[in-house]
Design a protein around this motif. Sequence first.
Motif, short mmCIF file in Angstrom:
data_model
loop_
_atom_site.label_atom_id
_atom_site.label_comp_id
_atom_site.label_asym_id
_atom_site.label_seq_id
_atom_site.Cartn_x
_atom_site.Cartn_y
_atom_site.Cartn_z
N ALA A 90 0.86 -1.20 0.00
CA ALA A 90 0.00 0.00 0.00
C ALA A 90 0.88 1.23 0.00
CB ALA A 90 -0.91 0.02 1.23
N VAL A 91 0.25 2.37 -0.19
CA VAL A 91 0.91 3.64 0.08
C VAL A 91 0.64 3.97 1.55
CG1 VAL A 91 1.05 6.08 -0.47
CG2 VAL A 91 0.62 4.42 -2.28
N TYR A 92 1.71 4.25 2.26
CA TYR A 92 1.60 4.55 3.68
C TYR A 92 1.73 6.05 3.90
CZ TYR A 92 1.79 -0.37 4.93
OH TYR A 92 1.49 -1.72 5.08
N TYR A 93 0.81 6.58 4.69
CA TYR A 93 0.78 8.01 4.99
C TYR A 93 0.91 8.22 6.49
CZ TYR A 93 -1.43 8.33 0.36
OH TYR A 93 -1.72 8.24 -0.98
N CYS A 94 1.62 9.27 6.86
CA CYS A 94 1.60 9.64 8.27
C CYS A 94 0.72 10.87 8.46
CB CYS A 94 3.01 9.87 8.82
SG CYS A 94 3.97 11.16 8.02
N ASN A 95 0.15 10.92 9.62
CA ASN A 95 -0.75 12.00 10.00
C ASN A 95 -0.40 12.42 11.41
OD1 ASN A 95 -3.46 12.59 11.66
ND2 ASN A 95 -3.67 13.38 9.57
N ARG A 104 -1.12 27.19 17.75
CA ARG A 104 -2.26 26.73 16.96
C ARG A 104 -2.11 25.24 16.73
NH1 ARG A 104 -3.31 31.34 12.26
NH2 ARG A 104 -3.78 33.04 13.68
N SER A 105 -3.22 24.53 16.89
CA SER A 105 -3.20 23.08 16.73
C SER A 105 -3.79 22.72 15.37
CB SER A 105 -4.01 22.42 17.83
OG SER A 105 -4.01 21.02 17.68
N GLY A 106 -3.13 21.84 14.66
CA GLY A 106 -3.63 21.45 13.34
C GLY A 106 -3.27 20.01 13.02
N ASN A 107 -3.96 19.47 12.05
CA ASN A 107 -3.74 18.10 11.59
C ASN A 107 -3.03 18.14 10.24
OD1 ASN A 107 -4.38 15.71 12.91
ND2 ASN A 107 -5.74 15.11 11.26
N TYR A 108 -1.95 17.41 10.13
CA TYR A 108 -1.13 17.46 8.92
C TYR A 108 -0.91 16.06 8.37
CZ TYR A 108 -0.06 22.15 10.61
OH TYR A 108 -0.16 23.45 11.04
N TRP A 109 -0.79 15.99 7.04
CA TRP A 109 -0.53 14.72 6.36
C TRP A 109 0.82 14.77 5.66
CZ3 TRP A 109 -3.42 10.32 6.53
CH2 TRP A 109 -4.73 10.43 7.01
N GLY A 110 1.52 13.65 5.70
CA GLY A 110 2.71 13.49 4.88
C GLY A 110 2.30 13.10 3.47
N GLN A 111 3.28 13.02 2.58
CA GLN A 111 2.98 12.83 1.17
C GLN A 111 2.78 11.36 0.77
OE1 GLN A 111 5.90 12.85 2.39
NE2 GLN A 111 7.38 11.82 1.08
N GLY A 112 3.06 10.43 1.64
CA GLY A 112 2.89 9.02 1.31
C GLY A 112 4.17 8.39 0.82
N THR A 113 4.36 7.15 1.21
CA THR A 113 5.50 6.39 0.74
C THR A 113 5.02 4.98 0.40
OG1 THR A 113 7.78 5.70 1.27
CG2 THR A 113 6.21 5.72 3.10
N LEU A 114 5.45 4.49 -0.76
CA LEU A 114 4.93 3.23 -1.29
C LEU A 114 5.70 2.05 -0.72
CD1 LEU A 114 3.13 1.63 -3.26
CD2 LEU A 114 4.86 2.05 -5.03
N VAL A 115 4.95 1.10 -0.19
CA VAL A 115 5.51 -0.17 0.28
C VAL A 115 4.95 -1.28 -0.62
CG1 VAL A 115 5.54 -1.85 2.16
CG2 VAL A 115 5.78 0.62 2.65
N THR A 116 5.85 -2.02 -1.23
CA THR A 116 5.44 -3.13 -2.09
C THR A 116 6.08 -4.40 -1.58
OG1 THR A 116 5.33 -1.65 -4.02
CG2 THR A 116 5.37 -4.02 -4.45
N VAL A 117 5.24 -5.38 -1.26
CA VAL A 117 5.73 -6.65 -0.75
C VAL A 117 5.46 -7.72 -1.80
CG1 VAL A 117 5.65 -8.31 1.14
CG2 VAL A 117 5.16 -5.89 1.59
N SER A 118 6.52 -8.35 -2.25
CA SER A 118 6.39 -9.37 -3.30
C SER A 118 6.38 -10.77 -2.69
CB SER A 118 7.54 -9.24 -4.29
OG SER A 118 8.77 -9.49 -3.65
N SER A 119 5.74 -11.68 -3.38
CA SER A 119 5.64 -13.06 -2.86
C SER A 119 6.84 -13.89 -3.27
CB SER A 119 4.37 -13.72 -3.40
OG SER A 119 4.37 -13.71 -4.81
#
Length: 119
Positions: A90-95, A104-119
């Motif tokens: 999946a693409v993994y995102y941090c928040n 000031r308090s706010g909610n932020y997202w990272g840009q995502g990083t792709l994890v690919t697991v092969s069989s």
Amino acid sequence: VQLQASGGGLVQAGGSLRLSCAASGSIFRLNDVSWYRQDPGNQRELVATITAGGNTNYLDSVKGRFTISRDNVKNTVYLQMNSLRVEDTAVYYCNANILTLTLRSGNYWGQGTLVTVSS
């Protein structure tokens, strides 16, 4: 304030990866931080959370395999992923909830990083 996610890649099933989520900018305090993931056709799901006090929660399917941790000096949160499975792909995102220097308090997202697991 920015969140930078990194550490994704291609790994064989059974392998490990460590994701990082680094916060930068005018940060007073990094509060709760979570990792989410999303694969095509599915909704984004919550994988793990670490509170400001260090308490953790995990998605049932990753318990015992993933570990979330934080370095408050570096304003960075990590997700150590062991015994990876194909279904972890999946693409993994941090928040993060961040209190800025202007209090000031706010909610932020990272840009995502792709994890690919092969069989």
